[in-house]
Scaffold this motif. Structure first.
Motif, PDB file in Angstrom:
ATOM      1  N   VAL B 204       0.847  -1.219  -0.120  1.00 31.57           N
ATOM      2  CA  VAL B 204       0.043   0.080   0.037  1.00 31.57           C
ATOM      3  C   VAL B 204       0.917   1.352  -0.074  1.00 31.57           C
ATOM      4  O   VAL B 204       0.597   2.154  -0.824  1.00 31.57           O
ATOM      5  CB  VAL B 204      -0.816  -0.057   1.072  1.00 31.57           C
ATOM      6  N   ASP B 206       3.798   1.639  -1.439  1.00 30.26           N
ATOM      7  CA  ASP B 206       4.522   1.892  -2.715  1.00 30.26           C
ATOM      8  C   ASP B 206       3.299   2.579  -3.628  1.00 30.26           C
ATOM      9  O   ASP B 206       3.564   3.529  -4.352  1.00 30.26           O
ATOM     10  CB  ASP B 206       5.101   0.518  -3.211  1.00 30.26           C
ATOM     11  N   ARG B 207       2.161   2.052  -3.339  1.00 32.61           N
ATOM     12  CA  ARG B 207       0.931   2.715  -4.075  1.00 32.61           C
ATOM     13  C   ARG B 207       1.075   4.043  -3.802  1.00 32.61           C
ATOM     14  O   ARG B 207       0.775   4.893  -4.686  1.00 32.61           O
ATOM     15  CB  ARG B 207      -0.310   2.038  -3.701  1.00 32.61           C
ATOM     16  N   ILE B 208       1.037   4.496  -2.557  1.00 32.44           N
ATOM     17  CA  ILE B 208       0.931   5.991  -2.139  1.00 32.44           C
ATOM     18  C   ILE B 208       2.115   6.689  -2.741  1.00 32.44           C
ATOM     19  O   ILE B 208       1.947   7.743  -3.375  1.00 32.44           O
ATOM     20  CB  ILE B 208       0.575   6.167  -0.560  1.00 32.44           C
ATOM     21  N   ILE B 209       3.273   6.166  -2.730  1.00 33.85           N
ATOM     22  CA  ILE B 209       4.399   6.750  -3.305  1.00 33.85           C
ATOM     23  C   ILE B 209       4.079   7.006  -4.623  1.00 33.85           C
ATOM     24  O   ILE B 209       4.454   8.214  -5.238  1.00 33.85           O
ATOM     25  CB  ILE B 209       5.781   5.931  -3.061  1.00 33.85           C
ATOM     26  N   LEU B 210       3.420   6.117  -5.383  1.00 32.54           N
ATOM     27  CA  LEU B 210       3.263   6.403  -6.869  1.00 32.54           C
ATOM     28  C   LEU B 210       2.304   7.742  -7.117  1.00 32.54           C
ATOM     29  O   LEU B 210       1.987   7.928  -8.231  1.00 32.54           O
ATOM     30  CB  LEU B 210       2.927   5.064  -7.608  1.00 32.54           C
ATOM     31  N   SER B 211       1.486   7.930  -5.916  1.00 33.85           N
ATOM     32  CA  SER B 211       0.376   8.789  -6.276  1.00 33.85           C
ATOM     33  C   SER B 211       1.306  10.304  -6.140  1.00 33.85           C
ATOM     34  O   SER B 211       2.319  10.489  -5.827  1.00 33.85           O
ATOM     35  CB  SER B 211      -0.779   8.852  -5.177  1.00 33.85           C
ATOM     36  N   PRO B 212       0.688  11.520  -6.435  1.00 31.58           N
ATOM     37  CA  PRO B 212       1.053  12.724  -6.349  1.00 31.58           C
ATOM     38  C   PRO B 212       1.276  13.011  -4.676  1.00 31.58           C
ATOM     39  O   PRO B 212       1.961  14.119  -4.632  1.00 31.58           O
ATOM     40  CB  PRO B 212       0.013  13.637  -6.949  1.00 31.58           C
ATOM     41  N   THR B 213       0.734  12.168  -4.082  1.00 28.22           N
ATOM     42  CA  THR B 213       1.167  12.548  -2.286  1.00 28.22           C
ATOM     43  C   THR B 213       2.678  12.647  -1.997  1.00 28.22           C
ATOM     44  O   THR B 213       3.423  11.794  -2.328  1.00 28.22           O
ATOM     45  CB  THR B 213       0.466  11.536  -1.457  1.00 28.22           C
TER      46      THR B 213
END
Ligand SMILES: Nc1ncnc2c1ncn2[C@@H]1O[C@H](COP(=O)(O)OP(=O)(O)OP(=O)(O)O)[C@@H](O)[C@H]1O
Ligand SMILES: [Mg+2]
Lengths: 310, 369
Positions: B204, B206-213
């Motif tokens: 999860v 990594d997924r957030i890292i891939l977002s603009p967050t």
């Protein structure tokens, strides 16, 4: 549009990926095929800049994304190999959360979620907590989350691992539709030949960190076009039989696994009579014998001397 | 960051039970360990005759700090004392009292003083009332004067003493309340911070890292959530003691609540540091109890540091956040410290917090190859 240039990754001493070149044109579906531990996920992590390469570069429209990871991330959707979801939230809440961190708000978010729930066929179960889902449903939601920000490029890391054939077909159809209807560029990773054959225009086959073959399906199969494969099933495994086959010069590769023996021969050769004779002499009983034209599986076998899956 | 915080809150509300149970257990621990009236000496007494004066004396005696008076019949009392079950017994008569003793100890003279004072107070009040009555003033009004004089005296006398090295003020109620709550909250906070590890393992993160967050939003969302839960837990426990069991915070309840802020921050940072060092959730779960219990023992959460004599242990206690948390809380209440004195433990806590947070996040980021 996306290009991977002589990419390498060393973990301590172990080289997980070495000198890999891959390119994707707009609207293509490209397959990346390889057995466990080939380095597929490692390549994907480097493309999405989650880990940095030891050597090489990743380029989007000829710009290196190593310096500007945000540039690619905006247009990139990644379906990770593991199911990366909040198990204690519902399907809808998961989509809401990941939508929000992609800066979607209000009506735009709502519409998007409705659209995706439709696509992945989870409308009825949207308010159920993820941990109550079947493997196939989780996989579908895992894909759905990657589609929230309308990516131009979608990278899918073994999205059908461990699910039933029905869910698998559903997912394959969805991937095909994404490519056809939204002109999405897709990099599809798998160790299932059939999936890649069904979905992809071009294919890269990798093993132990290297690309060992690449091209369109036909190009790859033409590696074996001058040859065909003969599959022999025995009643009992027989080493003597296999050893005798190996002595015959025009049989190119002879491999055996338990009661099955695979032989690659030049197209013009018809060795059935001789094979039966050897069976007679070594006391082996042939149950079936079959000659087929090359599949990707055979290509892999031919190139590595091993089966793609054990 | 708001999105992350919101999701975390939702996740918490879906599974609040661990938090609720921890809070309850902590309240119970603090409550029961502070209940023991072990310091009071039990004194059996029996009353001869029956008058309003006797009731007053008994009331007065029950307020005594050093003794706990238990009423019984005269025979019973004599039996208790003669068999040595109690050191001394007390027989109260209208104008006089008798102390029965089984052995002569220091308590006898203290008891004599306490009871004697109760009698003379009573007699004095009675004399004033009688004098007033002869002037025509009703006794109810007189007792009003006494009450007024007690609550709002014209002169107030403050008792002060010079504290030697080996004397310290000990308030068992606050000691166990502070100690147990500062100890228990480590688990609540650490458990919540460690969800970062879970999210990393599950992908999860990594997924957030891939977002603009942004990265800082990811840390802030997680850490602020842990901070809030930790703080709310401590505040809840303290509110229970303040308003339900009526524990005296020496009138500084608000200060106490404020002093929890730096402590909770430091524990969040400590958890971040441990999260950054260990590689797996299982390791984290193994390390936390060890860290929490040893810190609580060394930092004076289970017993006051003042009774620890080993210079080594005292030395180690200087690098343990609980030490400063306890120091600040006891300073604001039992020891009556001013703002300036409180600033020392508070600054140390903040300094420790900033350091551990920095190192922890650094480790965490570096581990990602
Ligand atoms: N963080 C890491 N540290 C050390 N070695 C790693 C790390 N990640 C991957 N490897 C190694 O790199 C090699 C390639 O792994 P990778 O996960 O890319 O394979 P894969 O092709 O995705 O396999 P699978 O089909 O099992 O997912 C493996 O030998 C693996 O053990
Ligand atoms: Mg993989």
């Amino acid at each position: 549009m996306l290009e991977v240039v002589s990419l390498s990754k060393d973990f301590k001493k172990h080289k997980a990926v070495e000198g890999v070149n891959i390119f994707l044109e707009k609207g293509e579906t490209v397959g990346l095929l390889g057995p466990n531990g080939a380095g597929k996920s490692t390549i994907i992590s480097m493309i999405s800049s989650l880990i940095s390469p030891s050597e090489g570069d990743v380029r989007l429209h000829n710009d290196s994304i190593l310096k500007h990871p945000q540039m690619l991330r905006k247009v990139l959707g990644v379906v990770p190999q593991e199911i990366a979801l909040y198990n204690d939230l519902t399907a809808r809440e998961n989509l809401e959360f990941f939508g929000k961190i992609h800066r979607l708000r209000g009506k735009a978010l709502k519409d998007k979620i409705a659209d995706i729930l439709d696509q992945i066929g989870l409308k009825e179960r949207q308010n159920d907590v993820v941990k109550t889902f079947s493997g196939g449903m989780k996989r579908r939601l895992n894909i759905g989350v990657a589609l929230l920000h309308d990516p131009e490029i979608l990278i899918m890391d073994e999205p059908t691992v461990g699910i039933d054939p029905q869910s698998r077909n559903y997912i394959l159809e969805q991937v095909k539709r994404l490519n056809r209807e939204k002109n999405m560029t897709i990099l599809y990773t798998s160790h299932y030949m059939e999936e890649v054959e069904f979905l992809c225009d071009r294919i890269y086959i990798m093993d132990k960190g290297h690309i060992i073959a690449s091209g369109t399906k036909d190009e790859i199969k033409s590696i074996l076009s001058a040859e065909s494969t003969i599959l022999i099933k025995l009643e009992r495994s027989s080493d003597a039989f296999v050893d005798r086959l190996k002595e015959i010069a025009y049989l190119k590769t002879v491999t055996s696994q338990d009661k099955e023996v695979t032989v690659v021969v030049p197209k013009e050769v018809h060795p059935f009579n001789q094979i039966f004779q050897i069976a007679d002499e070594t006391g082996a009983t042939i149950v079936t014998i079959d000659r087929k034209t090359a599949t990707l599986e055979d290509v892999f076998l031919h190139l590595t001397g091993r089966a793609l899956r054990d | 960051m708001k999105g992350i915080l919101f999701a975390k809150l939702k996740l918490f509300l879906r599974k609040p039970w661990l938090f609720v149970i921890m809070t309850g257990v902590c309240v119970m621990f603090a409550f029961f360990t502070s209940q023991g009236e072990v310091n009071k000496i039990p004194i059996p007494y029996s009353v001869v005759g029956d008058s309003e004066e006797m009731d007053r004396i008994v009331d007065e005696l029950k307020g005594a700090e050093a003794f706990q008076f238990q009423e019984m019949t005269e025979e019973q009392l004599k039996e208790y004392v003669s068999e040595g079950e109690r050191q001394s017994g007390l027989i109260l008569m209208p104008d006089d009292f008798r102390i029965m003793i089984s052995s002569n100890t220091g308590t006898t003279s203290l008891l004599q003083q306490v009871v004697g004072k109760a009698y003379s107070d009573m007699k004095y009040k009675k004399a004033v009332e009688e004098a007033a009555l002869s002037e025509g003033i009703p006794s109810a009004e007189v007792s009003g004067w006494f009450h007024e004089a007690e609550t709002a005296p014209v002169f107030s006398i403050k008792e002060a003493s010079f504290k030697g090295d080996d004397t310290f003020v000990y308030d068992p109620k606050l000691q166990s309340l502070f100690g147990f709550s500062l100890f228990f909250v480590i688990y609540t906070i650490a458990f919540n911070v460690s969800t970062i590890l879970n999210e990393k393992n599950e992908g999860v993160w990594d997924r957030i890292i891939l977002s603009p967050t942004r990265k800082w939003e990811m840390y802030a969302g997680n850490l602020v959530h842990s901070f809030i839960l930790g703080y709310v837990q401590l505040a809840l426990i303290f509110f229970v003691f303040r308003y339900i069991t009526d524990v005296n915070f020496y009138g500084n309840f608000t200060t106490v609540l404020l002093l929890l802020v730096p402590y909770v921050f430091t524990i969040v940072s400590l958890s971040m540091l441990i999260t950054g060092i260990v590689k797996k959730v299982q390791h984290f779960s193994a390390v936390i109890p060890i860290v929490a219990v040893s810190m609580a023992m060394i930092g004076g959460a289970f017993w006051p540091l003042e009774i620890v004599k080993s210079p080594i242990l005292l030395g180690i206690s200087k690098v343990v956040p609980i030490t400063y948390g306890m120091e600040a809380l006891k300073g604001a209440t039992i020891n009556g410290w001013g703002t300036e004195q409180l600033m020392l433990p508070v600054s140390v806590l903040i300094l420790m917090g900033v350091l551990m947070m920095g190192i922890g996040i650094n480790f965490m980021e570096r581990r990602h190859v």
